[in-house]
Scaffold this active site. Sequence first.
Site, short mmCIF file in Angstrom:
data_model
loop_
_atom_site.label_atom_id
_atom_site.label_comp_id
_atom_site.label_asym_id
_atom_site.label_seq_id
_atom_site.Cartn_x
_atom_site.Cartn_y
_atom_site.Cartn_z
N ASP A 339 0.76 -0.99 -0.03
CA ASP A 339 0.03 0.05 0.02
C ASP A 339 0.95 1.24 0.17
O ASP A 339 2.02 1.05 -0.10
CB ASP A 339 -0.91 -0.03 1.22
CG ASP A 339 -0.17 0.04 2.60
OD1 ASP A 339 1.18 -0.03 2.59
OD2 ASP A 339 -0.94 0.14 3.39
N ASP A 341 1.38 4.83 2.00
CA ASP A 341 1.25 5.76 3.10
C ASP A 341 1.74 7.26 2.99
O ASP A 341 2.90 7.55 2.62
CB ASP A 341 1.96 5.07 4.38
CG ASP A 341 1.50 3.73 4.69
OD1 ASP A 341 0.47 3.49 4.25
OD2 ASP A 341 2.31 2.62 5.04
N ASP A 429 -2.98 4.71 2.75
CA ASP A 429 -3.23 5.26 4.01
C ASP A 429 -2.88 6.71 4.18
O ASP A 429 -1.85 7.13 3.80
CB ASP A 429 -2.68 4.53 4.99
CG ASP A 429 -3.26 3.05 5.28
OD1 ASP A 429 -4.51 2.92 4.63
OD2 ASP A 429 -2.68 2.07 5.69
#
Length: 505
Positions: A339, A341, A429
Amino acid sequence: EMPTKALILGSKKRKRSKSPEASISRHEGVKFEDVRVHLLERKMGSSRRRFLTHLARSKGFIVEDTLSDAVTHVVSEESQASSLWKWLKGCGLKNLPMMHILNIIWFTDSMREGRPVAVETRHLIQVCDTLPTMAEATTPTPVATVSQYACQRQTTTENNNKIFTDAFEVLAESYEFNEMEGPCLAFRRAASVLKSLPWAVQCLGATEDLPCLGEHSKAVMEEILQYGRSFEVEKILSDERYQTLKLFTSVFGVGPKTGEKWYRRGLRSFSDILAEPSIHLNRMQQSGFLHYGDISRAVSKAEAQALGNIIDEAVHVITTDAILALTGGFRRGKEFGHDVDFIVTTPELGKEGHLLTSLIDQLEQEGILLFCEHQASTFDMSKLPSHRFEAMDHFAKCFLILRLENSQVVGGLHDAEEGGRSWRAVRVDLVSPPIDRYAFALLGWTGSRQFERDLRRFARMERRMLLDNHALFDKTKKEFLAATTEKDIFAHLGLEYIEPWQRNA
């Protein structure tokens, strides 16, 4: 040895050739001039050695009939390393330290590939009190002063001991699935130490002065050095429960507890879960299954940079003085991650309060928001310091799935799906700390997890301080220590500053 045994069985069906071809020079048709193999007859037997010699020469290898200083690769089926090395040392070879002393696995791998394969740890026959092999001759002498704390070591993305650390990660994950925190952390610390070494461990004696390597860790390493693999790890990898929990927890929004609950109900696959009417997936899990094909694939650095551009543009629509920082593995120099961030805030204290909700609205207007879970800030400085570390900090944050177009990525999407789709879903995120907490949040969100864990442990054990993503508290002075940069935090702790790309512990 399976391929070799099969070849031997095949050879029994043929009579030994007495043709003139037998007298052809053993160097005719040579493809690999730099490799000179000698097959030790000890434990191998003469007929098997003759057959393997013929096989190797037919593939272009030079096979020397006698063991001399011209040999580069010695292949043996001797199972007792100490006995073999005692015999080799008695042969009067001047070049022994520069030779590869190898088990039959290297030979069968090479025959299968049709070329000399690179020598790996699993191929070596080595005991620590003997002369070094060629690989060891070029290996720096192990340094005995390796710190037990990752924050006092520099670890890049390069890993010279991957064969061991991969095994330790499997064991750590297995213990995590069994909620056994102690052994889990022990293997993660052991893996972290090995990752930091600038040399490859080739015999167990080289680990004698290394910290964080317990008896269990060393037993696993010894097995790998001897057999090229860990039977304990192989047993875990083939275990149905481990495989199922590994599968279930790969879904966004599914943790070990949920995975265990589903496993205990007899569910073994995604189709089992989706077909079970009594299971009610939450919004995050629903999106996790819906976009599984995309978000289970690695995200490239180019895709992370493209998402950074999108979020930077969106947040500057909201406020011109926005601060955006890429964190996580990509800040540590990794080429791929699961992912992306980001920290997003403003230089004006308090102004960050509604930043994430406004940013979510902006992304929704752009039509790229596929999922969002927003958590409002619960940060309260008056409740610090916290003597118990919490995995999640109290800043405002949101967990997103964003639509990323192929045209937005330099070089295109990584591993684009078939079917002509021009976009993919990516996990993002965002966290939004107040500006006076920015340095602590940046340090915490950069990772790696083990680096941060050891940094907090060092602060507590060595400096009598409490560190988390919110603050650094000096228990001796009974005061919070201010920091505007990560370097300030390292300085407070009396540590040499370690760059983000050196924190891959």
